[in-house]
Design a protein around this motif. Structure first.
Motif, short mmCIF file in Angstrom:
data_model
loop_
_atom_site.label_atom_id
_atom_site.label_comp_id
_atom_site.label_asym_id
_atom_site.label_seq_id
_atom_site.Cartn_x
_atom_site.Cartn_y
_atom_site.Cartn_z
N ILE A 1 -70.23 -48.13 37.88
CA ILE A 1 -71.31 -47.19 38.19
C ILE A 1 -71.59 -46.41 36.92
CG2 ILE A 1 -71.98 -45.18 39.57
CD1 ILE A 1 -70.15 -46.27 41.79
N GLN A 2 -72.85 -46.24 36.58
CA GLN A 2 -73.23 -45.52 35.37
C GLN A 2 -72.64 -44.11 35.38
OE1 GLN A 2 -74.94 -46.80 32.75
NE2 GLN A 2 -74.91 -48.76 33.81
N GLU A 3 -72.18 -43.67 34.22
CA GLU A 3 -71.56 -42.34 34.11
C GLU A 3 -72.53 -41.23 34.54
OE1 GLU A 3 -68.77 -39.80 31.02
OE2 GLU A 3 -69.74 -41.63 30.31
N GLU A 4 -73.81 -41.41 34.23
CA GLU A 4 -74.81 -40.41 34.63
C GLU A 4 -74.87 -40.28 36.16
OE1 GLU A 4 -76.05 -43.29 32.70
OE2 GLU A 4 -75.20 -42.24 30.99
N ASP A 5 -74.78 -41.40 36.86
CA ASP A 5 -74.81 -41.38 38.32
C ASP A 5 -73.56 -40.72 38.89
OD1 ASP A 5 -77.29 -42.66 38.35
OD2 ASP A 5 -76.38 -44.66 38.40
N ILE A 6 -72.43 -40.94 38.22
CA ILE A 6 -71.18 -40.30 38.66
C ILE A 6 -71.30 -38.79 38.49
CG2 ILE A 6 -68.72 -40.01 38.11
CD1 ILE A 6 -68.70 -43.03 37.42
N LEU A 7 -71.85 -38.35 37.37
CA LEU A 7 -72.01 -36.91 37.13
C LEU A 7 -72.95 -36.29 38.16
CD1 LEU A 7 -72.22 -36.95 33.23
CD2 LEU A 7 -70.31 -36.13 34.65
N LYS A 8 -74.02 -37.00 38.54
CA LYS A 8 -74.92 -36.50 39.58
C LYS A 8 -74.20 -36.36 40.91
CE LYS A 8 -79.13 -38.52 37.63
NZ LYS A 8 -80.12 -39.59 37.79
N LEU A 9 -73.38 -37.36 41.23
CA LEU A 9 -72.61 -37.34 42.47
C LEU A 9 -71.65 -36.16 42.49
CD1 LEU A 9 -71.52 -38.65 45.13
CD2 LEU A 9 -69.93 -39.89 43.67
N LEU A 10 -71.00 -35.91 41.38
CA LEU A 10 -70.02 -34.81 41.31
C LEU A 10 -70.69 -33.44 41.39
CD1 LEU A 10 -67.65 -36.29 38.58
CD2 LEU A 10 -67.27 -36.20 41.07
N GLU A 11 -71.97 -33.36 41.03
CA GLU A 11 -72.71 -32.09 41.13
C GLU A 11 -73.08 -31.77 42.56
OE1 GLU A 11 -76.08 -32.61 38.58
OE2 GLU A 11 -74.87 -32.55 36.75
N GLN A 12 -73.13 -32.77 43.43
CA GLN A 12 -73.50 -32.56 44.83
C GLN A 12 -72.38 -31.84 45.56
OE1 GLN A 12 -74.37 -36.40 46.47
NE2 GLN A 12 -76.10 -36.76 45.11
N PRO A 13 -72.74 -30.98 46.53
CA PRO A 13 -71.71 -30.24 47.29
C PRO A 13 -70.91 -31.12 48.21
CG PRO A 13 -73.93 -29.69 48.08
CD PRO A 13 -74.08 -30.62 46.94
#
Length: 140
Positions: free
Chosen positions: A128-140
């Motif tokens: 999974i792209q690192e950018e997508d992982i970072l977006k996921l981790l930003e979600q509550p």
């Protein structure tokens, strides 16, 4: 969850025998059976041939329906879904399964991150792209 374990037992086949035919370790078969690891398309195809069942029966979409009763088939995977199930119901079941697997993957990513695993490593392991992982981790 899939029906691999019950079908394997019904055919009196061990996890080791399934693993040998799939070219994987018996522990991987256990993970397939418990749903910890989703079945790959290739594994589904091979398991259907080994167990002489349709993908629907293996995946628990339409238990007990033989491959010959299918209304649509694929040249590669064989039967896709039985005539007793509407395409809409079949697609809804598939979407539900994918959503569950996505939810499990998201939670696994959060768990790995909370254990201190760098996102670049998580990205490499999960594809999974690192950018997508970072977006996921930003979600509550």
């Amino acid at each position: 969850m899939n029906n691999l374990k019950s079908l394997r037992k019904a055919h009196n086949i061990s996890q080791a025998e399934i693993a040998d035919k799939l070219g994987i370790k018996p522990a991987a078969v256990s993970k397939y059976e418990t749903g910890r690891v989703p079945l790959t398309e290739t594994s589904i195809e091979k398991l259907c041939q080994i167990l002489h069942v349709s993908a629907d029966e293996l995946l628990g979409i339409a238990p007990g329906v033989s491959a010959k009763a299918s209304s649509i088939s694929s040249g590669v995977a064989g039967p896709i879904y039985p005539s007793s199930v509407t395409l809409e119901d079949y697609l809804c079941t598939l979407i539900h399964t994918i959503a569950q697997q996505k939810k499990q993957m998201d939670q696994t990513i959060r768990n790995l991150h909370s254990c201190g695993i760098p996102t670049v490593t998580i990205s490499r392991v999960t594809a999974i792209q690192e950018e997508d992982i970072l977006k996921l981790l930003e979600q509550p």
